[in-house]
Write a protein that holds these residues in place. Structure first.
Motif, PDB file in Angstrom:
ATOM      1  N   SER A  90       0.796  -1.229   0.000  1.00  0.00           N
ATOM      2  CA  SER A  90       0.000   0.000   0.000  1.00  0.00           C
ATOM      3  C   SER A  90       0.829   1.279   0.000  1.00  0.00           C
ATOM      4  O   SER A  90       1.747   1.442   0.796  1.00  0.00           O
ATOM      5  N   SER A  91       0.441   2.197  -0.885  1.00  0.00           N
ATOM      6  CA  SER A  91       1.084   3.520  -0.894  1.00  0.00           C
ATOM      7  C   SER A  91       0.719   4.302   0.364  1.00  0.00           C
ATOM      8  O   SER A  91       1.366   5.288   0.704  1.00  0.00           O
ATOM      9  N   GLY A  92      -0.323   3.851   1.072  1.00  0.00           N
ATOM     10  CA  GLY A  92      -0.705   4.498   2.332  1.00  0.00           C
ATOM     11  C   GLY A  92       0.198   4.119   3.487  1.00  0.00           C
ATOM     12  O   GLY A  92       0.145   4.743   4.556  1.00  0.00           O
ATOM     13  N   LEU A  93       1.043   3.087   3.299  1.00  0.00           N
ATOM     14  CA  LEU A  93       1.921   2.626   4.365  1.00  0.00           C
ATOM     15  C   LEU A  93       3.401   2.737   4.016  1.00  0.00           C
ATOM     16  O   LEU A  93       4.252   2.605   4.882  1.00  0.00           O
ATOM     17  N   SER A  94       3.701   2.957   2.740  1.00  0.00           N
ATOM     18  CA  SER A  94       5.101   2.965   2.318  1.00  0.00           C
ATOM     19  C   SER A  94       5.264   3.774   1.036  1.00  0.00           C
ATOM     20  O   SER A  94       4.342   3.862   0.226  1.00  0.00           O
ATOM     21  N   ARG A 172       3.596   4.186  12.294  1.00  0.00           N
ATOM     22  CA  ARG A 172       2.725   3.495  11.336  1.00  0.00           C
ATOM     23  C   ARG A 172       1.326   3.264  11.907  1.00  0.00           C
ATOM     24  O   ARG A 172       0.608   2.391  11.477  1.00  0.00           O
ATOM     25  N   ILE A 173       0.947   4.028  12.891  1.00  0.00           N
ATOM     26  CA  ILE A 173      -0.291   3.749  13.610  1.00  0.00           C
ATOM     27  C   ILE A 173      -1.537   3.960  12.745  1.00  0.00           C
ATOM     28  O   ILE A 173      -2.586   3.387  12.994  1.00  0.00           O
ATOM     29  N   GLY A 174      -1.420   4.797  11.682  1.00  0.00           N
ATOM     30  CA  GLY A 174      -2.545   4.993  10.761  1.00  0.00           C
ATOM     31  C   GLY A 174      -3.790   5.454  11.499  1.00  0.00           C
ATOM     32  O   GLY A 174      -3.758   6.408  12.273  1.00  0.00           O
ATOM     33  N   ARG A 175      -4.892   4.744  11.281  1.00  0.00           N
ATOM     34  CA  ARG A 175      -6.161   5.111  11.917  1.00  0.00           C
ATOM     35  C   ARG A 175      -6.488   4.205  13.097  1.00  0.00           C
ATOM     36  O   ARG A 175      -7.623   4.154  13.546  1.00  0.00           O
ATOM     37  N   VAL A 176      -5.485   3.475  13.559  1.00  0.00           N
ATOM     38  CA  VAL A 176      -5.680   2.656  14.763  1.00  0.00           C
ATOM     39  C   VAL A 176      -5.646   3.600  15.949  1.00  0.00           C
ATOM     40  O   VAL A 176      -4.825   4.510  16.021  1.00  0.00           O
ATOM     41  N   GLY A 196      -5.847   1.868   2.105  1.00  0.00           N
ATOM     42  CA  GLY A 196      -4.606   1.149   2.375  1.00  0.00           C
ATOM     43  C   GLY A 196      -3.898   1.623   3.625  1.00  0.00           C
ATOM     44  O   GLY A 196      -2.670   1.568   3.721  1.00  0.00           O
ATOM     45  N   ILE A 197      -4.675   2.092   4.610  1.00  0.00           N
ATOM     46  CA  ILE A 197      -4.107   2.589   5.872  1.00  0.00           C
ATOM     47  C   ILE A 197      -4.652   1.729   7.006  1.00  0.00           C
ATOM     48  O   ILE A 197      -5.816   1.308   6.983  1.00  0.00           O
ATOM     49  N   TYR A 198      -3.817   1.457   8.002  1.00  0.00           N
ATOM     50  CA  TYR A 198      -4.260   0.632   9.135  1.00  0.00           C
ATOM     51  C   TYR A 198      -5.451   1.270   9.849  1.00  0.00           C
ATOM     52  O   TYR A 198      -5.477   2.476  10.069  1.00  0.00           O
ATOM     53  N   TYR A 199      -6.405   0.430  10.220  1.00  0.00           N
ATOM     54  CA  TYR A 199      -7.514   0.913  11.046  1.00  0.00           C
ATOM     55  C   TYR A 199      -7.932  -0.223  11.987  1.00  0.00           C
ATOM     56  O   TYR A 199      -7.549  -1.384  11.794  1.00  0.00           O
ATOM     57  N   THR A 200      -8.722   0.100  12.990  1.00  0.00           N
ATOM     58  CA  THR A 200      -9.193  -0.890  13.953  1.00  0.00           C
ATOM     59  C   THR A 200     -10.477  -1.539  13.451  1.00  0.00           C
ATOM     60  O   THR A 200     -11.475  -0.854  13.230  1.00  0.00           O
ATOM     61  N   VAL A 201     -10.450  -2.859  13.292  1.00  0.00           N
ATOM     62  CA  VAL A 201     -11.640  -3.604  12.868  1.00  0.00           C
ATOM     63  C   VAL A 201     -12.499  -3.911  14.090  1.00  0.00           C
ATOM     64  O   VAL A 201     -13.724  -3.821  14.053  1.00  0.00           O
ATOM     65  N   ALA A 202     -11.834  -4.295  15.186  1.00  0.00           N
ATOM     66  CA  ALA A 202     -12.559  -4.642  16.412  1.00  0.00           C
ATOM     67  C   ALA A 202     -11.630  -4.474  17.602  1.00  0.00           C
ATOM     68  O   ALA A 202     -10.410  -4.550  17.461  1.00  0.00           O
ATOM     69  N   LEU A 267       8.336  -5.690   7.965  1.00  0.00           N
ATOM     70  CA  LEU A 267       7.030  -5.472   8.607  1.00  0.00           C
ATOM     71  C   LEU A 267       7.129  -5.739  10.102  1.00  0.00           C
ATOM     72  O   LEU A 267       6.538  -5.034  10.917  1.00  0.00           O
ATOM     73  N   GLY A 268       7.878  -6.779  10.450  1.00  0.00           N
ATOM     74  CA  GLY A 268       8.016  -7.163  11.849  1.00  0.00           C
ATOM     75  C   GLY A 268       8.569  -6.063  12.729  1.00  0.00           C
ATOM     76  O   GLY A 268       8.209  -5.935  13.905  1.00  0.00           O
ATOM     77  N   VAL A 269       9.421  -5.235  12.154  1.00  0.00           N
ATOM     78  CA  VAL A 269       9.982  -4.081  12.876  1.00  0.00           C
ATOM     79  C   VAL A 269       8.859  -3.181  13.384  1.00  0.00           C
ATOM     80  O   VAL A 269       8.945  -2.601  14.465  1.00  0.00           O
ATOM     81  N   HIS A 270       7.791  -3.063  12.596  1.00  0.00           N
ATOM     82  CA  HIS A 270       6.703  -2.129  12.935  1.00  0.00           C
ATOM     83  C   HIS A 270       5.579  -2.750  13.750  1.00  0.00           C
ATOM     84  O   HIS A 270       4.753  -2.029  14.306  1.00  0.00           O
ATOM     85  N   THR A 271       5.543  -4.088  13.800  1.00  0.00           N
ATOM     86  CA  THR A 271       4.445  -4.730  14.534  1.00  0.00           C
ATOM     87  C   THR A 271       4.914  -5.417  15.810  1.00  0.00           C
ATOM     88  O   THR A 271       4.115  -5.674  16.706  1.00  0.00           O
ATOM     89  N   GLY A 272       6.215  -5.721  15.863  1.00  0.00           N
ATOM     90  CA  GLY A 272       6.752  -6.376  17.049  1.00  0.00           C
ATOM     91  C   GLY A 272       6.385  -7.841  17.114  1.00  0.00           C
ATOM     92  O   GLY A 272       5.620  -8.349  16.282  1.00  0.00           O
TER      93      GLY A 272
END
Length: 287
Positions: A90-94, A172-176, A196-202, A267-272
Motif C-alpha cells: 500500500s502507498s498508504g503505508l510505504s 505506522r499507527i494509521g487510523r488505529v 490502504g491505511i491501518y484501522y481498527t476492525v474490532a 514489517l516485523g519491525v513495525h508490529t513487534g
C-alpha cells in the motif's frame, strides 16, 4: 517479438519462496537499518533475527533505491521480458509504490504497470500470485492489469497484535486508535482500509478472544466462497499460528492456494513480536 510478461513484487508482500520460484516472480527488497549495518529484507536477514534483536535495538526500514530497482528491471529485460506487472504494498503505508513508479518511468523500451494493492503482507502478495496465474493462462497485459485493479477490494488481511508499541514507535499507527486500553488488556484487530491505511476492525479484551474474533471474522467472510486464496501468517508466534491453522483447517482444505509463514522482517519491525494474521483473497474467475 512476442509479448512476455514478468511479475515483480516487493519483499513486504511476503510471497513465500516456493511460490516466487514456481511462478518466476521477481522481488525487490526493502532494507532494515541498524546503527552499524543495513540488511536487505529476507536476503541478508531473517524475521527471527530481527525479532530476537528487538530488545537491543529497534531498527529503521528504508525503501529500495532507484538504482536497486533499475538493476532488477534490467535483469528482467535481459531475461527476455518486455512487459512487467508490479503489484506492491500500500502507498498508504510505504513510499515503495512511488519509488518503483519513478524507476519505471525511466524505462522507455518496456511496458510497465505498478499496482497499488492498498494492502500489506500477503494481502498484497496475493496479487502477484494471481497475476502470475493469469500470465500462465496467456491473458494479455492490459486485461491482467484491469483484473488486478478490479480486485483491490477483494483482498483482506486481519491481524491480532500483542502490543501497539511498535506501530506507534515506527509512526505506522494509521487510523488505529493509539494506546487505548492497555490496562484493560484490550487487543485490537487491525486491517487496511480502502485507502490502504491501518484501522481498527474490532477491540477485544484479551489475547485469546482477539484471536477467536479474528478467526470468526474470516470464516464468516469465506464460508460460502468457492475460489479463494488463504493465508495464516505470524510474527514470532508460531505456536499461536499453528493453533489458528487447526481451527481453520476445513477452510484451508477448500482454498485454491494456501500459504503460511512469518511476515517479512521489514514489517516485523513495525508490529513487534506476537502478531498473528489471517488473510483471504476472493476470486470468482479462476477455474
Amino acid at each position: 517479438m512476442d509479448n512476455k510478461i514478468a511479475i515483480l513484487t516487493d519483499s513486504c508482500s511476503d510471497v513465500p519462496g516456493d511460490l516466487l520460484e514456481k511462478y518466476h516472480i521477481y522481488q525487490i527488497s526493502l532494507s532494515i537499518n541498524y546503527k552499524d549495518k543495513s540488511y536487505r529484507d529476507r536476503i541478508d536477514i531473517t524475521p527471527e533475527e530481527v525479532y530476537e534483536n528487538l530488545g537491543n535495538e529497534i531498527p529503521h526500514t528504508s525503501l529500495p533505491s532507484i538504482g536497486e530497482i533499475n538493476e532488477v528491471i534490467e535483469q528482467i529485460i535481459s531475461d527476455g521480458f518486455n512487459q512487467i506487472i508490479i503489484p506492491v504494498l500500500s502507498s498508504g503505508l510505504s513510499g515503495t509504490y512511488k519509488t518503483i513508479q519513478m524507476a519505471c518511468d525511466g524505462f522507455k523500451n518496456i511496458k510497465t504497470a505498478v499496482i497499488d494493492t492498498k494492502n500489506i503482507a500477503l494481502g498484497s502478495g496475493f496479487f502477484s500470485i494471481y497475476a502470475a496465474q493469469l500470465v500462465e493462462k496467456h491473458i494479455g497485459f492490459d486485461e491482467i492489469v484491469k483484473k488486478l485493479e478490479d480486485k483491490v477490494n477483494n483482498s483482506h488481511i486481519y491481524y491480532s497484535l500483542q502490543t501497539l508499541h511498535y506501530l506507534v514507535k515506527g509512526g505506522r499507527i494509521g487510523r488505529v486508535e493509539g494506546m487505548f486500553g492497555s490496562l484493560l488488556q484490550i487487543k485490537p484487530i487491525i486491517s487496511c482500509d480502502k485507502d490502504g491505511i491501518y484501522y481498527t476492525v474490532a477491540k477485544v479484551r484479551g489475547r485469546k478472544q482477539s484471536i477467536n474474533k479474528m478467526i470468526g471474522l474470516v470464516q464468516d467472510k469465506i464460508k460460502d466462497k468457492k475460489n479463494y486464496y488463504l493465508t495464516i501468517c505470524h510474527g514470532y508466534a508460531q505456536e499461536e499460528a499453528d493453533k489458528i491453522k487447526n481451527l481453520m483447517q476445513p477452510y484451508i482444505d477448500k482454498a485454491t492456494i494456501y500459504m503460511e509463514g512469518q511476515i517479512s522482517p521489514a514489517l516485523g519491525v513495525h508490529t513487534g513480536p506476537g502478531l498473528v494474521g489471517i488473510g483471504y483473497f476472493d476470486l470468482d474467475d479462476i477455474d
